[in-house]
Motif scaffolding. Structure first.
Motif, PDB file in Angstrom:
ATOM      1  N   VAL A  18      14.222 -74.366 -28.445  1.00 37.04           N
ATOM      2  CA  VAL A  18      15.071 -73.712 -28.749  1.00 37.04           C
ATOM      3  C   VAL A  18      14.715 -72.247 -27.910  1.00 37.04           C
ATOM      4  CG1 VAL A  18      16.144 -71.823 -30.650  1.00 37.04           C
ATOM      5  CG2 VAL A  18      15.602 -74.319 -31.061  1.00 37.04           C
ATOM      6  N   ALA A  19      16.021 -71.937 -27.105  1.00 40.90           N
ATOM      7  CA  ALA A  19      15.887 -70.798 -26.096  1.00 40.90           C
ATOM      8  C   ALA A  19      15.488 -69.355 -26.892  1.00 40.90           C
ATOM      9  CB  ALA A  19      16.880 -70.775 -25.284  1.00 40.90           C
ATOM     10  N   VAL A  21      16.269 -65.362 -27.803  1.00 38.55           N
ATOM     11  CA  VAL A  21      17.299 -64.200 -27.621  1.00 38.55           C
ATOM     12  C   VAL A  21      17.005 -63.526 -26.600  1.00 38.55           C
ATOM     13  CG1 VAL A  21      18.451 -62.544 -28.912  1.00 38.55           C
ATOM     14  CG2 VAL A  21      17.969 -64.737 -30.104  1.00 38.55           C
ATOM     15  N   SER A  69      13.455 -70.180 -20.997  1.00 37.98           N
ATOM     16  CA  SER A  69      13.670 -70.079 -22.384  1.00 37.98           C
ATOM     17  C   SER A  69      14.497 -69.197 -22.760  1.00 37.98           C
ATOM     18  CB  SER A  69      12.422 -70.260 -23.239  1.00 37.98           C
ATOM     19  OG  SER A  69      13.174 -70.374 -24.443  1.00 37.98           O
ATOM     20  N   LYS A  70      15.839 -68.806 -22.333  1.00 35.16           N
ATOM     21  CA  LYS A  70      16.639 -67.603 -22.329  1.00 35.16           C
ATOM     22  C   LYS A  70      18.114 -68.357 -22.998  1.00 35.16           C
ATOM     23  CE  LYS A  70      13.866 -64.626 -20.617  1.00 35.16           C
ATOM     24  NZ  LYS A  70      13.468 -63.121 -21.137  1.00 35.16           N
ATOM     25  N   LYS A  71      18.645 -67.732 -23.929  1.00 36.76           N
ATOM     26  CA  LYS A  71      19.836 -67.792 -24.442  1.00 36.76           C
ATOM     27  C   LYS A  71      21.094 -67.318 -23.436  1.00 36.76           C
ATOM     28  CE  LYS A  71      19.116 -68.594 -29.174  1.00 36.76           C
ATOM     29  NZ  LYS A  71      19.437 -69.818 -29.497  1.00 36.76           N
ATOM     30  N   ASN A  91      23.242 -65.165 -25.354  1.00 34.59           N
ATOM     31  CA  ASN A  91      23.054 -64.857 -26.729  1.00 34.59           C
ATOM     32  C   ASN A  91      24.555 -65.321 -27.296  1.00 34.59           C
ATOM     33  OD1 ASN A  91      20.690 -64.061 -26.393  1.00 34.59           O
ATOM     34  ND2 ASN A  91      21.432 -61.781 -26.739  1.00 34.59           N
ATOM     35  N   LYS A  93      27.579 -67.499 -29.382  1.00 31.65           N
ATOM     36  CA  LYS A  93      27.638 -68.396 -30.609  1.00 31.65           C
ATOM     37  C   LYS A  93      28.910 -68.521 -30.762  1.00 31.65           C
ATOM     38  CE  LYS A  93      27.448 -64.090 -33.393  1.00 31.65           C
ATOM     39  NZ  LYS A  93      26.455 -63.086 -33.834  1.00 31.65           N
ATOM     40  N   LEU A 155      25.936 -74.951 -25.263  1.00 28.10           N
ATOM     41  CA  LEU A 155      25.215 -74.007 -26.300  1.00 28.10           C
ATOM     42  C   LEU A 155      24.283 -75.254 -26.974  1.00 28.10           C
ATOM     43  CD1 LEU A 155      25.455 -71.798 -28.080  1.00 28.10           C
ATOM     44  CD2 LEU A 155      27.094 -72.798 -29.597  1.00 28.10           C
ATOM     45  N   LEU A 158      21.040 -74.509 -25.439  1.00 22.04           N
ATOM     46  CA  LEU A 158      20.016 -73.388 -25.711  1.00 22.04           C
ATOM     47  C   LEU A 158      19.504 -73.915 -27.096  1.00 22.04           C
ATOM     48  CD1 LEU A 158      22.657 -70.695 -25.017  1.00 22.04           C
ATOM     49  CD2 LEU A 158      21.032 -71.821 -23.712  1.00 22.04           C
ATOM     50  N   ASN A 159      19.796 -74.990 -27.770  1.00 22.09           N
ATOM     51  CA  ASN A 159      19.198 -75.161 -29.245  1.00 22.09           C
ATOM     52  C   ASN A 159      18.370 -76.475 -29.057  1.00 22.09           C
ATOM     53  OD1 ASN A 159      20.195 -73.171 -30.805  1.00 22.09           O
ATOM     54  ND2 ASN A 159      22.112 -73.794 -30.344  1.00 22.09           N
TER      55      ASN A 159
END
Length: 185
Positions: A18-19, A21, A69-71, A91, A93, A155, A158-159
């Protein structure tokens, strides 16, 4: 400039993590990463640049795919007779989605996957998203069709989720209840 050699392939641990925030104001490194992701997807849709640098065409690229590891991800989609979509999402969502599902009838692909993976990947047909731009300004968009599918694909990166995690292993082409297939031009 991001090249194919910088994109990690399936099996690499960055793709299952999981990346983190991203904080604002953006560091120079995070700003450059976001711009480089966008440059790759734009360059990868130019035949001459693809040939010159050996790029695989793509419409989206997420930071974990280049071992960061960045959103953060970039999407660049130009569909015939449609408004082009070119966004850097920091970031991101999904804040709401349709009940109705969709899937790419030809299946999904990924720059981190060097093999064809057959099967339907169920996605929401319409989504409302929130994300931040390079300046730290929040924006909201409604997406449908290919843009919604691609956003959900990125997305997932990122997870720590790969597109083929959504495919029914026993029956990859099983009908998805209430889903309307999306045909790509």
């Amino acid at each position: 400039m991001i090249l194919m050699e910088h994109i990690v392939r399936e099996g690499h641990p960055a793709l299952r993590k999981v990346a983190e925030v991203v904080t604002f104001p953006l560091s120079e490194a995070d700003r450059k990463l976001a711009e480089d992701l966008m440059n790759y997807v734009q360059n990868s849709q130019n035949e001459l640049i693809c040939d010159q640098y050996g790029l695989r065409p793509g419409i989206g690229l997420a930071a974990p795919q280049v071992d960061k590891s960045k959103k953060i991800f970039a999407l660049h989609i130009t569909e015939e007779n449609r408004e082009p979509l070119s966004i850097i999402a920091i970031n991101p969502k999904i804040v709401s989605h349709s009940v109705e599902k969709t899937y790419l009838s030809a299946g999904e692909g990924c720059l981190s996957v060097d093999r064809d993976v057959e099967g339907y990947v169920p996605r929401y047909a319409r989504i409302t998203i929130k994300a931040f731009d390079l300046e730290g300004k929040e924006y909201k968009k409604r997406l449908k069709g290919l843009a919604a599918i691609a956003f959900q694909h990125e997305l997932d990166h990122l997870n720590g989720v790969m597109f083929y995690d959504h495919i029914d292993k026993k029956s990859p082409f099983k009908e998805i209840p209430g889903a309307i297939p999306f045909e790509r031009d």
